[in-house]
Structure formats: C-alpha cells, structure tokens
Design an enzyme around this catalytic site. Structure first.
Site, short mmCIF file in Angstrom:
data_model
loop_
_atom_site.label_atom_id
_atom_site.label_comp_id
_atom_site.label_asym_id
_atom_site.label_seq_id
_atom_site.Cartn_x
_atom_site.Cartn_y
_atom_site.Cartn_z
N THR A 11 8.25 60.07 37.06
CA THR A 11 8.28 60.22 38.66
C THR A 11 7.81 59.10 39.48
O THR A 11 8.36 58.49 40.10
CB THR A 11 7.95 61.66 38.98
OG1 THR A 11 8.49 62.72 38.25
CG2 THR A 11 8.30 61.95 40.47
N LYS A 100 -5.39 60.53 38.13
CA LYS A 100 -6.73 60.95 38.45
C LYS A 100 -7.52 61.29 37.24
O LYS A 100 -8.81 61.06 37.11
CB LYS A 100 -6.43 62.30 39.34
CG LYS A 100 -6.15 63.50 38.51
CD LYS A 100 -5.17 64.35 39.44
CE LYS A 100 -3.73 63.93 38.98
NZ LYS A 100 -2.86 64.52 39.49
N ILE A 131 -1.87 59.95 51.11
CA ILE A 131 -2.69 59.88 52.03
C ILE A 131 -4.05 58.92 51.77
O ILE A 131 -4.73 58.98 50.77
CB ILE A 131 -3.46 61.54 52.24
CG1 ILE A 131 -2.49 62.50 52.11
CG2 ILE A 131 -4.57 61.29 53.28
CD1 ILE A 131 -3.22 64.07 52.24
N GLY A 182 10.09 72.92 41.05
CA GLY A 182 9.66 71.74 40.53
C GLY A 182 8.28 71.25 41.11
O GLY A 182 7.48 70.24 40.98
N GLU A 185 4.23 72.45 37.21
CA GLU A 185 4.87 72.07 35.99
C GLU A 185 4.86 73.41 35.12
O GLU A 185 4.46 74.52 35.31
CB GLU A 185 3.79 71.38 35.44
CG GLU A 185 3.52 69.86 36.18
CD GLU A 185 2.83 68.97 35.60
OE1 GLU A 185 2.54 68.84 34.45
OE2 GLU A 185 2.15 68.24 36.32
N ASP A 196 -7.23 70.16 38.07
CA ASP A 196 -6.63 68.84 38.98
C ASP A 196 -7.69 68.64 40.19
O ASP A 196 -8.02 67.48 40.54
CB ASP A 196 -5.23 69.17 39.38
CG ASP A 196 -4.66 68.06 40.25
OD1 ASP A 196 -4.14 66.82 39.74
OD2 ASP A 196 -4.71 68.30 41.56
N LYS A 200 -10.32 65.37 41.26
CA LYS A 200 -9.91 64.80 42.53
C LYS A 200 -11.48 64.57 43.29
O LYS A 200 -12.05 63.60 43.86
CB LYS A 200 -8.99 65.44 43.44
CG LYS A 200 -7.76 64.89 42.63
CD LYS A 200 -6.34 65.76 43.42
CE LYS A 200 -5.08 65.42 42.73
NZ LYS A 200 -4.33 66.35 43.41
N GLY A 297 4.20 64.09 45.24
CA GLY A 297 5.58 63.74 45.40
C GLY A 297 5.94 62.28 44.96
O GLY A 297 5.05 61.23 45.06
N1 HSE Z 1 -0.23 68.43 40.52
C1 HSE Z 1 -0.78 67.88 41.62
C2 HSE Z 1 -0.63 68.68 42.90
C3 HSE Z 1 0.07 66.43 41.77
O1 HSE Z 1 -0.12 69.61 42.79
O2 HSE Z 1 -1.39 68.35 44.05
C4 HSE Z 1 -0.69 65.51 42.72
O3 HSE Z 1 -1.98 64.93 41.94
#
Ligand code: HSE
Length: 400
Positions: A11, A100, A131, A182, A185, A196, A200, A297
């Site tokens: 993507t 990341k 961003i 979508g 996942e 996640d 970050k 995205g």
């Molecule tokens: N899975 C992450 C989110 C994608 O939903 O923010 C972007 O890092």
C-alpha cells in the site's frame, strides 16, 4: 535525475510511486531535478503493470548500483527490513522508512550508521502517517524542553472508539465493521492491544529525550476491554474514551504509557474522531502545540515518505543530525503517576466502596446490579492496592 529505489510495493510503497507521479513537477522544482525510481524490490511480479520493468527480487541489485542514491523502505516488520536498510546505509545511500517497528527497535543504531556514512536515515511516516511530527521535533522545537507529548496515534482504534460511541455498539461488532472497511487488519492485535501506539510513543519519546527508549518498558493497555456499557458511563460524564499514548517529564526523566483514558470536552484531543490522529506537545517555553491530520492511509503516509525523499535530495552531501543516542533511558515507574480513576464494581454496596476509596462521585448510566464511581487522585500503585482490597472491580479507566 536523482535515482531512487523502493523496497516493498504494498500500500505505502505503491503510494510513494503515485505521489512521485502526481506531484512530479512540483517535487522536481523543489529539489532542483527530478526523482526517478529505478528499482522496486518485491517478492512478487506485477505482470501488465508499468512498474514491472523496475521489479527486482534481490536487494543486492540496489546495494550494488552506485547510481541509486535514495532508498525507500516500506516493507514493514524488523526483518528483513533491518538487514536491507543497514546494507543500503553502509553502501552510502540515504534511506527513508515508514516502518515504526524498525525505527522503534533499531532507530538509534541506524541513525548512528547514517551519521558515520554522512547520509540520512529519515522516518517521518513512521508516526502519525502524513502528519509532520518527527521533523518538527527534530528541527523546529529544539529551543524547548518538551514536558509532555500525548497523542492519538492509532487510527484503527480511534475509528473503533468513535464508532462505539456514535452507534452505542459493542467492541466485537465495531471490530468487524473496521475490518470490512479495511481500517483494521485481519489480525488486528497490534492495533487493538496498543502495541502499534506503544512503538510510536517510544519513537517520539526517544526523539524528545535524545536517548533510546525501549518500547518493551512502556506500560501498554489496549482497548479490547472497553464495552458499550463503558461508553454509556463516558457519555453520562460528558466524556469520550480515547486510546492515548503519552510521555511526560517527571523530574529528570520521562514516564510513558499507552492506555484508554476518559477525556473531558476541554481536552485538546477530545474532538479527534474517526481515523484521524493528533499529537499534543507541551514545551516549557512554547506552551501547547497540536499536530492534527491523517495518521494512516496510502497517500497521506506516502506524502510523508516523499517529503523525506525531497529533504534527502536537498541534502545529498550532508547528514542532518538527529539526537537519538543508543544510550538507554530508564523510564520513571508508571506506578508513581497519579490520576483520578473511573471504576465499575459488580455490587451496589456504597459503604464498602467508601470504606476503601473514601469520598467518591457516583455516576449513573442506568446499568443495574453495579456501581460506577470516580475516585480522588491516586497513584497507580495506590489504585491497584485499593481495587484489590475492594474486589468486584469490573472496569477501571483513567481520567485525562
Ligand atoms: N495500523 C496503524 C493505524 C497504521 O491504525 O494507525 C498507521 O501506522
């Protein structure tokens, strides 16, 4: 023409190609010459696609081609991305990544290697998608001591919590909807368990303090235990539940945490809804600043990657210093952080609640057979002790 390569044509990788095509002229004007993608590394072939002629299956083809000056890594995961990126930097190529997991695990090492080789390792897209937050922290907010950085940095969970509140829906139904659209996942674990967001905030904290913050050291709670009943209570309190990733200066160090919080209407992140991300920064001389936009995205994330390409193309012979040493920062114990807590207990005995927690404010959300209440400010350690003393606790969510 500056020659580039893309590793990983999923993507984001295909988005990078698209952005380079859409904004070809503007990019060439800013750089002073055009950017041409010479190779695309992928396991797959793309028969019939105009990019097929660029496809290579061995990363060494890129390593060994001295004409390629800039490499994009959009494969995801630590390996083999780490091996490939390291080889590119060692060969004197600039690298930008949206990954990341790679940056959180190997950022300090790859930054040092880039400095040694006098090239650049950039990772604007690894936090907050499109961003701008990495470059502001590295270049614009350098006059400040950053005292707090708190973000909604996961679009999937923010979409889910927004949808739960809008539709009075339960977690499982909203997860199915997010997967169908979508946003989530097939295996949503990394998003819904907060992993996640944890990576970050580890990256952001490392940049803010200039040292290595290991994501494994950050206390992380996801949103899997949030129910429709919790949302009803949140509404009764005029609050919203948001997954916050936060890092705050405590004495000489930082305390970091990822968890769902109850935000009042006055909180700067209260109105960040759906898949949007926002990062709130407080500097000791700047005061408050907010960075808001599309946190995920294809094109927004590719926009950040291509901005790195432009930055690197403008600094071909110069390493832009990034303060992030491999010296590990020992985070302050999160159990010393104080908060008010919203609590639900599966009993209706107010005396028992008050014997343990003292003065509390009760919240009525029309749920029977239970009590909902808000505590005074307590440390995490004090709360844990009192909650186990009281028993019957079916939910606890921190106030922001
Ligand atoms: N899975 C992450 C989110 C994608 O939903 O923010 C972007 O890092």
């Amino acid at each position: 023409m500056i020659k580039a390569a893309i590793m990983g044509y999923g993507t984001i990788g295909s988005g990078v190609m698209e952005v380079l095509n859409i904004n070809q002229n503007g990019i060439a004007k800013r750089v002073g010459e055009g950017i041409e993608v010479k190779y695309i590394l992928d396991l797959r072939d793309f028969p019939g696609d105009p990019i097929q002629e660029k496809i290579v299956h061995d990363y060494k083809t890129i390593v060994e081609d001295a004409e390629v000056k800039i490499v994009v890594e959009t494969m995801g995961g630590v390996e083999p991305a780490y091996t490939f990126v390291k080889a590119m930097l060692e060969a004197g190529k600039h690298v930008t990544t949206s990954n990341k997991a790679l940056v959180a695990a190997k950022g300090a090492e790859l930054i040092a290697l880039a400095e040694e080789k006098q090239v650049n390792f950039m990772f604007e897209a690894s936090v907050g998608g499109g961003i701008p937050i990495i470059r502001p922290l590295n270049s614009c907010l350098t006059a400040d001591e950053i005292e707090e950085i708190t973000g909604i940095v996961n679009g999937t969970t923010n979409y889910m919590l927004t949808k739960m509140a809008e539709d009075n829906a339960d977690f499982e139904d909203v997860l199915k909807d997010a997967q169908a659209k979508g946003y989530a996942e097939k295996d949503p674990t990394a998003d819904i368990e907060g992993y996640d967001a944890c990576r970050k905030i580890a990256i952001l904290t490392s940049l803010v303090c200039g040292q290595q913050v290991d994501f494994e050291d950050i206390h992380t709670e996801g949103i899997t235990k949030i129910t429709a009943a919790d949302i009803k209570y949140a509404k009764a309190m005029g609050r919203k539940i948001k997954l916050l990733a936060s890092s705050k200066k405590v004495g000489d160090g930082y305390a970091a945490m990822v968890a769902p919080y109850l935000l009042p209407k006055t909180h700067p992140l209260y109105n960040v809804n759906g898949v949007f991300n926002a990062i709130f920064v407080h500097g000791n001389v700047l005061g408050d600043a907010m960075f808001y936009g599309s946190g995920a995205g294809k094109l927004p994330t590719a926009s950040a990657v291509v901005a790195d390409i432009v930055e690197m193309a403008k600094h071909m012979d110069k390493n832009i210093k990034v303060e992030w040493s491999s010296q590990k920062l020992k985070l302050a114990d999160y159990k010393a952080i104080s908060n008010q807590f919203f609590v639900r207990v599966s009993a209706e005995d107010k005396t028992a609640v008050e014997n343990v927690f003292g003065a509390v404010s009760y919240v009525d959300a029309g749920e029977s057979g239970e009590l909902g209440f808000v505590t005074e400010k307590l440390t995490e350690a004090e709360f844990e002790k009192k909650a186990s003393e009281l028993g019957n606790v079916i939910q606890s969510i921190r106030f922001a």
